[in-house]
Scaffold this motif. Sequence first.
Motif, PDB file in Angstrom:
ATOM      1  N   GLY A 165       0.807  -1.224   0.000  1.00 34.24           N
ATOM      2  CA  GLY A 165       0.000   0.000   0.000  1.00 34.24           C
ATOM      3  C   GLY A 165       0.834   1.266   0.000  1.00 34.24           C
ATOM      4  N   GLY A 166       2.157   1.115  -0.164  1.00 31.29           N
ATOM      5  CA  GLY A 166       3.054   2.259  -0.169  1.00 31.29           C
ATOM      6  C   GLY A 166       3.588   2.581   1.211  1.00 31.29           C
ATOM      7  N   MET A 167       4.494   3.537   1.269  1.00 29.46           N
ATOM      8  CA  MET A 167       5.093   4.003   2.520  1.00 29.46           C
ATOM      9  C   MET A 167       4.744   5.465   2.738  1.00 29.46           C
ATOM     10  SD  MET A 167       7.170   1.877   4.371  1.00 29.46           S
ATOM     11  CE  MET A 167       8.558   2.813   5.020  1.00 29.46           C
ATOM     12  N   TYR A 168       4.470   5.808   3.996  1.00 29.84           N
ATOM     13  CA  TYR A 168       4.298   7.209   4.361  1.00 29.84           C
ATOM     14  C   TYR A 168       4.649   7.365   5.833  1.00 29.84           C
ATOM     15  CZ  TYR A 168       2.418  11.886   5.017  1.00 29.84           C
ATOM     16  OH  TYR A 168       2.295  13.220   5.302  1.00 29.84           O
ATOM     17  N   GLY A 169       5.833   7.874   6.102  1.00 31.48           N
ATOM     18  CA  GLY A 169       6.273   8.055   7.472  1.00 31.48           C
ATOM     19  C   GLY A 169       7.663   7.494   7.685  1.00 31.48           C
ATOM     20  N   ILE A 194      13.659  14.613   9.923  1.00 30.89           N
ATOM     21  CA  ILE A 194      13.025  14.275   8.655  1.00 30.89           C
ATOM     22  C   ILE A 194      11.521  14.210   8.862  1.00 30.89           C
ATOM     23  CG2 ILE A 194      12.712  12.464   6.923  1.00 30.89           C
ATOM     24  CD1 ILE A 194      15.604  11.829   7.117  1.00 30.89           C
ATOM     25  N   SER A 195      10.792  14.947   8.087  1.00 27.90           N
ATOM     26  CA  SER A 195       9.336  14.970   8.224  1.00 27.90           C
ATOM     27  C   SER A 195       8.688  14.413   6.972  1.00 27.90           C
ATOM     28  CB  SER A 195       8.846  16.401   8.458  1.00 27.90           C
ATOM     29  OG  SER A 195       7.442  16.460   8.412  1.00 27.90           O
ATOM     30  N   SER A 196       7.827  13.414   7.167  1.00 27.09           N
ATOM     31  CA  SER A 196       7.114  12.839   6.030  1.00 27.09           C
ATOM     32  C   SER A 196       6.182  13.863   5.394  1.00 27.09           C
ATOM     33  CB  SER A 196       6.308  11.614   6.481  1.00 27.09           C
ATOM     34  OG  SER A 196       5.436  11.958   7.546  1.00 27.09           O
ATOM     35  N   LYS A 197       5.877  14.930   6.131  1.00 27.08           N
ATOM     36  CA  LYS A 197       4.957  15.950   5.628  1.00 27.08           C
ATOM     37  C   LYS A 197       5.526  16.709   4.437  1.00 27.08           C
ATOM     38  CE  LYS A 197       2.192  19.892   7.236  1.00 27.08           C
ATOM     39  NZ  LYS A 197       1.854  20.745   8.412  1.00 27.08           N
ATOM     40  N   TYR A 198       6.849  16.856   4.393  1.00 31.75           N
ATOM     41  CA  TYR A 198       7.464  17.689   3.359  1.00 31.75           C
ATOM     42  C   TYR A 198       8.333  16.923   2.367  1.00 31.75           C
ATOM     43  CZ  TYR A 198       6.050  21.308   6.658  1.00 31.75           C
ATOM     44  OH  TYR A 198       5.318  22.105   7.497  1.00 31.75           O
ATOM     45  N   ILE A 199       8.603  15.672   2.640  1.00 32.00           N
ATOM     46  CA  ILE A 199       9.538  14.930   1.789  1.00 32.00           C
ATOM     47  C   ILE A 199       9.006  14.735   0.373  1.00 32.00           C
ATOM     48  CG2 ILE A 199       8.743  12.574   2.290  1.00 32.00           C
ATOM     49  CD1 ILE A 199      12.418  13.766   2.211  1.00 32.00           C
ATOM     50  N   GLY A 229       7.590  -2.219  12.770  1.00 28.49           N
ATOM     51  CA  GLY A 229       8.537  -1.146  13.059  1.00 28.49           C
ATOM     52  C   GLY A 229       9.184  -0.480  11.865  1.00 28.49           C
ATOM     53  N   VAL A 230       8.979  -1.015  10.655  1.00 27.60           N
ATOM     54  CA  VAL A 230       9.575  -0.423   9.454  1.00 27.60           C
ATOM     55  C   VAL A 230       8.499  -0.039   8.444  1.00 27.60           C
ATOM     56  CG1 VAL A 230      11.052  -0.839   7.443  1.00 27.60           C
ATOM     57  CG2 VAL A 230      11.815  -1.540   9.711  1.00 27.60           C
ATOM     58  N   ILE A 231       7.670  -0.979   8.058  1.00 32.03           N
ATOM     59  CA  ILE A 231       6.597  -0.688   7.108  1.00 32.03           C
ATOM     60  C   ILE A 231       5.645   0.309   7.758  1.00 32.03           C
ATOM     61  CG2 ILE A 231       4.760  -1.646   5.676  1.00 32.03           C
ATOM     62  CD1 ILE A 231       7.620  -2.571   4.977  1.00 32.03           C
ATOM     63  N   THR A 232       5.447   1.452   7.099  1.00 30.12           N
ATOM     64  CA  THR A 232       4.682   2.553   7.674  1.00 30.12           C
ATOM     65  C   THR A 232       3.617   3.047   6.701  1.00 30.12           C
ATOM     66  OG1 THR A 232       6.724   3.242   8.796  1.00 30.12           O
ATOM     67  CG2 THR A 232       4.883   4.764   8.837  1.00 30.12           C
ATOM     68  N   PRO A 233       2.328   2.900   7.041  1.00 25.91           N
ATOM     69  CA  PRO A 233       1.832   2.195   8.224  1.00 25.91           C
ATOM     70  C   PRO A 233       2.004   0.688   8.036  1.00 25.91           C
ATOM     71  CG  PRO A 233      -0.012   2.753   6.815  1.00 25.91           C
ATOM     72  CD  PRO A 233       1.208   3.382   6.178  1.00 25.91           C
ATOM     73  N   TRP A 234       1.987  -0.072   9.125  1.00 24.12           N
ATOM     74  CA  TRP A 234       2.207  -1.510   8.998  1.00 24.12           C
ATOM     75  C   TRP A 234       1.096  -2.163   8.188  1.00 24.12           C
ATOM     76  CZ3 TRP A 234      -1.308  -5.134  10.527  1.00 24.12           C
ATOM     77  CH2 TRP A 234      -2.280  -4.751  11.464  1.00 24.12           C
ATOM     78  N   GLN A 235      -0.099  -1.527   8.161  1.00 22.04           N
ATOM     79  CA  GLN A 235      -1.230  -2.081   7.393  1.00 22.04           C
ATOM     80  C   GLN A 235      -0.966  -2.064   5.893  1.00 22.04           C
ATOM     81  OE1 GLN A 235      -1.471   0.177   9.845  1.00 22.04           O
ATOM     82  NE2 GLN A 235      -3.169  -0.301  11.218  1.00 22.04           N
TER      83      GLN A 235
END
Length: 222
Positions: free
Chosen positions: A58-62, A74-79, A149-155
């Motif tokens: 489902g992709g990565m975000y965070g 590092i902020s996922s908001k601006y990357i 702990g790595v996949i974000t969100p884990w879902q």
Amino acid sequence: MWTQVTQISGVMKKFMDAHPQGVHMICYSQGGLICRGVLESLGSHNVHNFISLSSPQGGMYGVPNMVKPFVPNISSKYIYRVFYTPRGQNVSIANYWYDPYHLDLFKQPSLKVFLAQLNNQAPNPQGNAFKNNFLKIKNLIMIGGPDDGVITPWQSSHFGSFDEKGKIKEMEEQEYFVKDSFGLKTLANRGALQKYIIPGVKHTHWPHNQNVFKTYMEKWLD
């Protein structure tokens, strides 16, 4: 990511040709997306069961929990300002960065974001072929858990993602599932989707966990 898919496709094709009775795929972490790229782009594959092991489908975000202490600024908001650029797309994670606040950029045709193409969320002249190729598999087995702990969100390991309110959007709510863009809904309708949520397993431990293999994977390898 497409470079990796092309390279690995050649290796896998030789193995498939050597086993015409059919093969199974077990693909871990980012490798699960590479394998999905192989499945969708390789029309001559003979894969029976595809086991996606803690993979960000489902992709990565965070920022993953394990690296937060080292990269607190590092902020996922601006990357997205870097990732959703032609130069940013040279970084693997940028190819499947799924920013729920900037999906217009994620789907931007000129960027050809890897995950957007796999999901058929962006214009793709091979879209129908990708879907037909993916539907050749018998089962898709998705494995992940809340302590990864790595996949974000884990879902994401079950095609979940964050929505624009920061809440989890499950697979069945995703645009590409509802529209059956690449065959996920078809697989669900024929009972070919298997979802396992396993607590207590950290990301780097999935490939070595005997309980995970014996209980959730081995039975699909007959």
